[in-house]
Design a protein around this motif. Structure first.
Motif, PDB file in Angstrom:
ATOM      1  N   VAL A  97       0.840  -1.210   0.000  1.00 30.07           N
ATOM      2  CA  VAL A  97       0.000   0.000   0.000  1.00 30.07           C
ATOM      3  C   VAL A  97       0.870   1.253   0.000  1.00 30.07           C
ATOM      4  CG1 VAL A  97      -1.688   1.329   1.327  1.00 30.07           C
ATOM      5  CG2 VAL A  97      -1.964  -1.148   1.085  1.00 30.07           C
ATOM      6  N   VAL A  98       1.907   1.265   0.834  1.00 28.12           N
ATOM      7  CA  VAL A  98       2.788   2.440   0.904  1.00 28.12           C
ATOM      8  C   VAL A  98       3.504   2.642  -0.424  1.00 28.12           C
ATOM      9  CG1 VAL A  98       4.867   3.365   1.992  1.00 28.12           C
ATOM     10  CG2 VAL A  98       3.080   2.321   3.396  1.00 28.12           C
ATOM     11  N   ARG A  99       3.957   1.545  -1.034  1.00 31.50           N
ATOM     12  CA  ARG A  99       4.657   1.654  -2.318  1.00 31.50           C
ATOM     13  C   ARG A  99       3.738   2.234  -3.396  1.00 31.50           C
ATOM     14  NH1 ARG A  99       6.373  -3.073  -2.402  1.00 31.50           N
ATOM     15  NH2 ARG A  99       4.715  -4.060  -3.648  1.00 31.50           N
ATOM     16  N   ILE A 100       2.489   1.798  -3.418  1.00 31.64           N
ATOM     17  CA  ILE A 100       1.535   2.308  -4.408  1.00 31.64           C
ATOM     18  C   ILE A 100       1.241   3.776  -4.163  1.00 31.64           C
ATOM     19  CG2 ILE A 100      -0.846   2.119  -5.230  1.00 31.64           C
ATOM     20  CD1 ILE A 100      -0.662  -0.886  -4.671  1.00 31.64           C
ATOM     21  N   MET A 101       0.989   4.130  -2.905  1.00 26.75           N
ATOM     22  CA  MET A 101       0.656   5.526  -2.582  1.00 26.75           C
ATOM     23  C   MET A 101       1.845   6.446  -2.809  1.00 26.75           C
ATOM     24  SD  MET A 101      -2.496   5.680  -1.903  1.00 26.75           S
ATOM     25  CE  MET A 101      -2.425   7.398  -1.447  1.00 26.75           C
ATOM     26  N   LYS A 102       3.044   5.965  -2.579  1.00 30.78           N
ATOM     27  CA  LYS A 102       4.232   6.792  -2.797  1.00 30.78           C
ATOM     28  C   LYS A 102       4.397   7.110  -4.280  1.00 30.78           C
ATOM     29  CE  LYS A 102       9.164   7.027  -1.688  1.00 30.78           C
ATOM     30  NZ  LYS A 102      10.312   6.329  -1.045  1.00 30.78           N
ATOM     31  N   ALA A 103       4.032   6.143  -5.114  1.00 32.07           N
ATOM     32  CA  ALA A 103       4.144   6.351  -6.555  1.00 32.07           C
ATOM     33  C   ALA A 103       3.004   7.186  -7.106  1.00 32.07           C
ATOM     34  CB  ALA A 103       4.210   5.003  -7.282  1.00 32.07           C
ATOM     35  N   ARG A 104       1.796   7.004  -6.578  1.00 36.32           N
ATOM     36  CA  ARG A 104       0.610   7.685  -7.120  1.00 36.32           C
ATOM     37  C   ARG A 104       0.263   8.973  -6.388  1.00 36.32           C
ATOM     38  NH1 ARG A 104      -2.360   3.922 -10.117  1.00 36.32           N
ATOM     39  NH2 ARG A 104      -3.680   5.706 -10.644  1.00 36.32           N
ATOM     40  N   LYS A 105       0.742   9.148  -5.177  1.00 31.78           N
ATOM     41  CA  LYS A 105       0.510  10.340  -4.343  1.00 31.78           C
ATOM     42  C   LYS A 105      -0.928  10.448  -3.866  1.00 31.78           C
ATOM     43  CE  LYS A 105       4.774  11.478  -4.928  1.00 31.78           C
ATOM     44  NZ  LYS A 105       5.748  11.167  -3.847  1.00 31.78           N
ATOM     45  N   THR A 106      -1.882  10.315  -4.746  1.00 29.02           N
ATOM     46  CA  THR A 106      -3.299  10.352  -4.360  1.00 29.02           C
ATOM     47  C   THR A 106      -4.055   9.308  -5.177  1.00 29.02           C
ATOM     48  OG1 THR A 106      -5.291  11.737  -4.180  1.00 29.02           O
ATOM     49  CG2 THR A 106      -3.805  12.176  -6.035  1.00 29.02           C
ATOM     50  N   LEU A 107      -5.011   8.660  -4.501  1.00 30.82           N
ATOM     51  CA  LEU A 107      -5.711   7.560  -5.152  1.00 30.82           C
ATOM     52  C   LEU A 107      -7.025   7.312  -4.431  1.00 30.82           C
ATOM     53  CD1 LEU A 107      -4.835   5.707  -7.553  1.00 30.82           C
ATOM     54  CD2 LEU A 107      -4.212   3.990  -5.851  1.00 30.82           C
ATOM     55  N   ASP A 108      -8.054   6.961  -5.220  1.00 30.13           N
ATOM     56  CA  ASP A 108      -9.332   6.656  -4.575  1.00 30.13           C
ATOM     57  C   ASP A 108      -9.308   5.226  -4.030  1.00 30.13           C
ATOM     58  OD1 ASP A 108     -10.863   4.703  -6.539  1.00 30.13           O
ATOM     59  OD2 ASP A 108      -9.942   6.250  -7.793  1.00 30.13           O
TER      60      ASP A 108
ATOM     61  N   GLU B  72      -3.598   5.727  10.788  1.00 36.52           N
ATOM     62  CA  GLU B  72      -3.320   6.021  12.194  1.00 36.52           C
ATOM     63  C   GLU B  72      -1.843   6.301  12.426  1.00 36.52           C
ATOM     64  OE1 GLU B  72      -4.717   2.742  14.430  1.00 36.52           O
ATOM     65  OE2 GLU B  72      -6.857   3.128  14.028  1.00 36.52           O
ATOM     66  N   ARG B  73      -0.979   5.634  11.670  1.00 36.45           N
ATOM     67  CA  ARG B  73       0.468   5.835  11.823  1.00 36.45           C
ATOM     68  C   ARG B  73       0.986   6.954  10.930  1.00 36.45           C
ATOM     69  NH1 ARG B  73       2.834   0.119  10.646  1.00 36.45           N
ATOM     70  NH2 ARG B  73       0.842  -0.202   9.577  1.00 36.45           N
ATOM     71  N   GLU B  74       0.067   7.659  10.252  1.00 36.11           N
ATOM     72  CA  GLU B  74       0.357   8.866   9.482  1.00 36.11           C
ATOM     73  C   GLU B  74       1.252   8.594   8.268  1.00 36.11           C
ATOM     74  OE1 GLU B  74       1.875  11.803  12.125  1.00 36.11           O
ATOM     75  OE2 GLU B  74      -0.037  12.081  13.175  1.00 36.11           O
ATOM     76  N   TYR B  75       1.051   7.439   7.646  1.00 33.23           N
ATOM     77  CA  TYR B  75       1.684   7.191   6.354  1.00 33.23           C
ATOM     78  C   TYR B  75       0.834   7.767   5.225  1.00 33.23           C
ATOM     79  CZ  TYR B  75       5.180   4.001   8.263  1.00 33.23           C
ATOM     80  OH  TYR B  75       6.241   3.453   8.948  1.00 33.23           O
ATOM     81  N   MET B  76      -0.464   7.911   5.467  1.00 36.66           N
ATOM     82  CA  MET B  76      -1.389   8.441   4.479  1.00 36.66           C
ATOM     83  C   MET B  76      -2.565   9.066   5.224  1.00 36.66           C
ATOM     84  SD  MET B  76      -2.535   4.653   3.164  1.00 36.66           S
ATOM     85  CE  MET B  76      -3.868   5.162   2.096  1.00 36.66           C
ATOM     86  N   GLU B  77      -3.400   9.789   4.474  1.00 42.09           N
ATOM     87  CA  GLU B  77      -4.552  10.449   5.085  1.00 42.09           C
ATOM     88  C   GLU B  77      -5.706  10.456   4.094  1.00 42.09           C
ATOM     89  OE1 GLU B  77      -3.588  14.498   5.876  1.00 42.09           O
ATOM     90  OE2 GLU B  77      -3.335  15.017   3.744  1.00 42.09           O
ATOM     91  N   ARG B  78      -6.899  10.647   4.638  1.00 42.37           N
ATOM     92  CA  ARG B  78      -8.082  10.787   3.784  1.00 42.37           C
ATOM     93  C   ARG B  78      -8.133  12.217   3.236  1.00 42.37           C
ATOM     94  NH1 ARG B  78     -11.474   6.437   4.309  1.00 42.37           N
ATOM     95  NH2 ARG B  78     -11.186   5.168   6.197  1.00 42.37           N
ATOM     96  N   ALA B  79      -8.530  12.341   1.979  1.00 44.00           N
ATOM     97  CA  ALA B  79      -8.597  13.659   1.356  1.00 44.00           C
ATOM     98  C   ALA B  79      -9.765  14.453   1.941  1.00 44.00           C
ATOM     99  CB  ALA B  79      -8.745  13.524  -0.154  1.00 44.00           C
ATOM    100  N   GLU B  80      -9.571  15.746   2.107  1.00 40.76           N
ATOM    101  CA  GLU B  80     -10.639  16.606   2.631  1.00 40.76           C
ATOM    102  C   GLU B  80     -11.752  16.717   1.595  1.00 40.76           C
ATOM    103  OE1 GLU B  80      -9.218  20.375   3.833  1.00 40.76           O
ATOM    104  OE2 GLU B  80      -7.765  19.581   5.279  1.00 40.76           O
ATOM    105  N   GLY B  81     -12.958  16.505   2.049  1.00 38.62           N
ATOM    106  CA  GLY B  81     -14.114  16.601   1.181  1.00 38.62           C
ATOM    107  C   GLY B  81     -14.421  15.335   0.408  1.00 38.62           C
ATOM    108  N   ASP B  82     -13.530  14.363   0.439  1.00 35.36           N
ATOM    109  CA  ASP B  82     -13.767  13.102  -0.276  1.00 35.36           C
ATOM    110  C   ASP B  82     -13.177  11.973   0.563  1.00 35.36           C
ATOM    111  OD1 ASP B  82     -14.227  11.028  -1.976  1.00 35.36           O
ATOM    112  OD2 ASP B  82     -13.099  11.837  -3.683  1.00 35.36           O
ATOM    113  N   ARG B  83     -14.005  11.344   1.357  1.00 29.28           N
ATOM    114  CA  ARG B  83     -13.533  10.299   2.273  1.00 29.28           C
ATOM    115  C   ARG B  83     -13.083   9.027   1.552  1.00 29.28           C
ATOM    116  NH1 ARG B  83     -12.314  11.718   7.145  1.00 29.28           N
ATOM    117  NH2 ARG B  83     -12.969   9.688   8.002  1.00 29.28           N
ATOM    118  N   SER B  84     -13.415   8.907   0.275  1.00 29.78           N
ATOM    119  CA  SER B  84     -13.030   7.705  -0.468  1.00 29.78           C
ATOM    120  C   SER B  84     -11.697   7.868  -1.194  1.00 29.78           C
ATOM    121  CB  SER B  84     -14.117   7.335  -1.483  1.00 29.78           C
ATOM    122  OG  SER B  84     -14.244   8.348  -2.458  1.00 29.78           O
ATOM    123  N   ARG B  85     -11.011   8.994  -0.967  1.00 28.21           N
ATOM    124  CA  ARG B  85      -9.721   9.241  -1.623  1.00 28.21           C
ATOM    125  C   ARG B  85      -8.648   9.412  -0.555  1.00 28.21           C
ATOM    126  NH1 ARG B  85      -7.544  10.574  -6.463  1.00 28.21           N
ATOM    127  NH2 ARG B  85      -9.590  10.219  -7.401  1.00 28.21           N
TER     128      ARG B  85
END
Length: 537
Positions: free
Chosen positions: A478-489, A519-532
């Motif tokens: 998950v971290v590897r994907i998010m690091k490459a994509r930065k933002t994702l739904d 919870e460990r602050e590797y990623m966060e939910r986008a403001e205004g869109d809880r599915s991203r």
């Protein structure tokens, strides 16, 4: 075939499923089982022993049945690609079906992965294990396939029987190919790796493998199937075995170059050391009290190794050590060499008496005394060692066991002259003594330790370790994907994660790991869109 292709393939699919399901019932006729459904794989045995035997027969039966389906495809369907897909789908369904009982160990191919690793372990420890492990299984499997073949083309089941056993190099190759063909259909390949790696370590350390070349060949095939990361630790084990042999050769040369005074400090006892790399091998915890002769050798080797390899730390693992103990018996003129494990040797030394020390009939040691003197803190291991030394086969009973039903002061209830049979279990009050009447014509006597049967708790620990490693792999993916994509739904992240994972993972498991990463602050939910989700650097 006369039938149209769609109807023929539907019939073939049904027939393939029935034949494949019936493989779980192809066990010895004296073991009553129910016809297996895809998730049962072996039926219901009437006792624990029968259940264990049925478990050992599952993989040979599946391999035999798979070979029959392949012959069916060639003879009846002319290598039709559509039927080949049907057979593969049936294999996937049966090998990776969950247990109907809800047992997590049977889900997603875990059970078959474990049994396949155990089957390979038996085969590599004994060249005839593939055929002798379940002889009635092979016979019944061949009979079933012969009947099926007779309905198709009257051919025999020789090819199917070949995958069950064999002792020649070509038959070993056939065996490995058959195991790999079943391995490819298993989703839980990490479970196979965990059990196979643990068994491989014991085979290498105890020198129980019939062929190191065959071992390396199978690891190379696993590497070709799953990549270098899958077999990195296994390859490291083989490398350690080779380097350890060279390292100890250099140490032996070092000892030979010592002065007579320094060599006298080490003593006349010879010691062989295997240097292993932490991380490649399982950890075998043991607390043993070594005799002074071995302690001197141990300290000498530590000094030599620290001087030759600066910065390396030596941690000793005594659990799988072996010894040759030279023993003198009153009724044998010449001493005998006892080939035993290190734990057995330490227990034997507990009964070592000085030549001028008298021994009365009341003397002896209880299991608690043995544990204190030898340093064995595992009562189960101490009990197995004492059983092997006192209740083994004829010609290996170097100790005597006297059963006591109560504390000291009460008479022993077992004697060689009494008809009452010595019980195998060991109580805290039982007495063990040196067998002065021991005789044997063999110069070297191998005393095999009582093997501890793998308990459900140990199997559960292995499965728990695999599950724990899966959590780490999900996190890393998950971290590897998010690091490459930065933002994702959410849907895209779930899809990419499941596509990259090499083991079966449920959506619920991935969601839990995503929440943990948030919870460990590797990623966060986008403001205004809880599915991203947004990646946090």
């Amino acid at each position: 075939m006369a039938a149209s292709p769609p109807s023929a393939l539907r019939s073939a699919s049904t027939a393939a499923r029935e034949v494949w399901r019936s493989s779980g019932a192809m066990v010895a006729p004296e073991v009553p089982v129910a016809v297996a459904e895809p998730g049962v794989l072996g039926g219901a045995a009437t006792s624990k022993a029968e259940s264990r035997d049925a478990r050992l027969k599952i993989v040979p039966n599946l391999l035999s049945c798979k070979s029959h389906l392949e012959q069916l495809q060639i003879r009846a369907f002319g290598n039709d690609e559509t039927f080949d897909r049907v057979v593969r789908n049936v294999l996937e369904e049966v090998c990776n079906a969950g247990s109907e009982s809800g047992d997590d160990e049977g889900d997603d191919g875990r059970k078959i992965a474990e049994l396949l690793a155990k089957y390979a372990d038996l085969r590599f420890k004994n060249a005839k294990a593939g055929g002798s492990m379940a002889p009635s299984t092979a016979a019944s499997a061949a009979a079933v396939m012969a009947r099926a073949d007779s309905a198709i083309s009257g051919a025999s089941a020789t090819a199917a029987a070949a995958v069950v056993g064999g002792t020649t190099e070509s038959e070993m190759e056939i065996f490995q190919t058959a195991v790999l063909s079943l391995f490819r259909h298993i989703h839980s390949k990490d479970v196979f790796e965990a059990f196979y790696k643990r068994d491989l370590a014991k085979r290498l350390l105890l020198n129980k493998s019939v062929s190191l070349d065959a071992e390396r060949a199978l690891v190379s095939k696993l590497k070709a199937e799953c990549g270098g990361g899958y077999t990195a630790k296994m390859e490291g084990m083989f490398k350690d075995v080779e380097l350890s042999r060279d390292a100890f050769t250099n140490y032996a040369a070092h000892l030979h170059g010592l002065s007579d005074v320094e060599r006298a400090k080490v003593g006349s006892v010879e010691m062989d050391v295997q240097v292993l790399t932490t991380g490649y091998w399982p950890v075998y915890l043991s607390t043993l009290t070594l005799p002074p002769a071995l302690v001197a050798h141990k300290q000498r080797f530590e000094t030599y190794y620290a001087a030759k390899y600066q910065g390396r730390r030596v941690s000793w693992q005594h659990a799988l050590g072996n010894c040759i103990v030279r023993a003198k018996f009153p009724k044998i003129s010449a001493p005998r060499d006892l080939v035993v494990s290190l734990c057995q040797a330490l227990v034997l030394l507990c009964f070592n008496l000085d030549e001028d020390e008298p021994e009365s009939d009341s003397q002896g040691l209880t299991i608690l005394d043995v544990m204190t003197k030898s340093g064995l803190d595992d009562r189960g291991e101490a009990e197995r060692v004492l059983q092997s030394l006192s209740l083994g086969s004829d010609g290996t009973r170097v100790l005597l066991k006297l059963d006591r039903d109560g504390p000291p002061g009460e008479a022993a209830v077992a004697s060689p002259k009494k008809p009452r049979k010595t019980r195998r279990s060991v109580s805290n009050h039982d007495i063990f003594k040196f067998n002065k009447s021991f005789t044997s014509n063999q110069r070297r006597i191998r005393i095999t330790n009582v093997q501890m049967k793998e308990t459900s708790e140990e199997r559960s620990k292995t499965h728990e370790a695999v599950s724990r490693d899966r959590l780490y792999l999900i996190d890393a993916t998950v971290v590897r994907i998010m690091k490459a994509r930065k933002t994702l739904d959410h849907r895209a992240l779930m899809g990419e994660t499941m596509a990259q994972l090499k083991f079966p993972a449920s959506s619920a498991d991935i969601k839990k790991r995503i929440e943990s990463l948030i919870e460990r602050e590797y990623m966060e939910r986008a403001e205004g869109d809880r599915s991203r989700y947004n990646y946090l650097a």
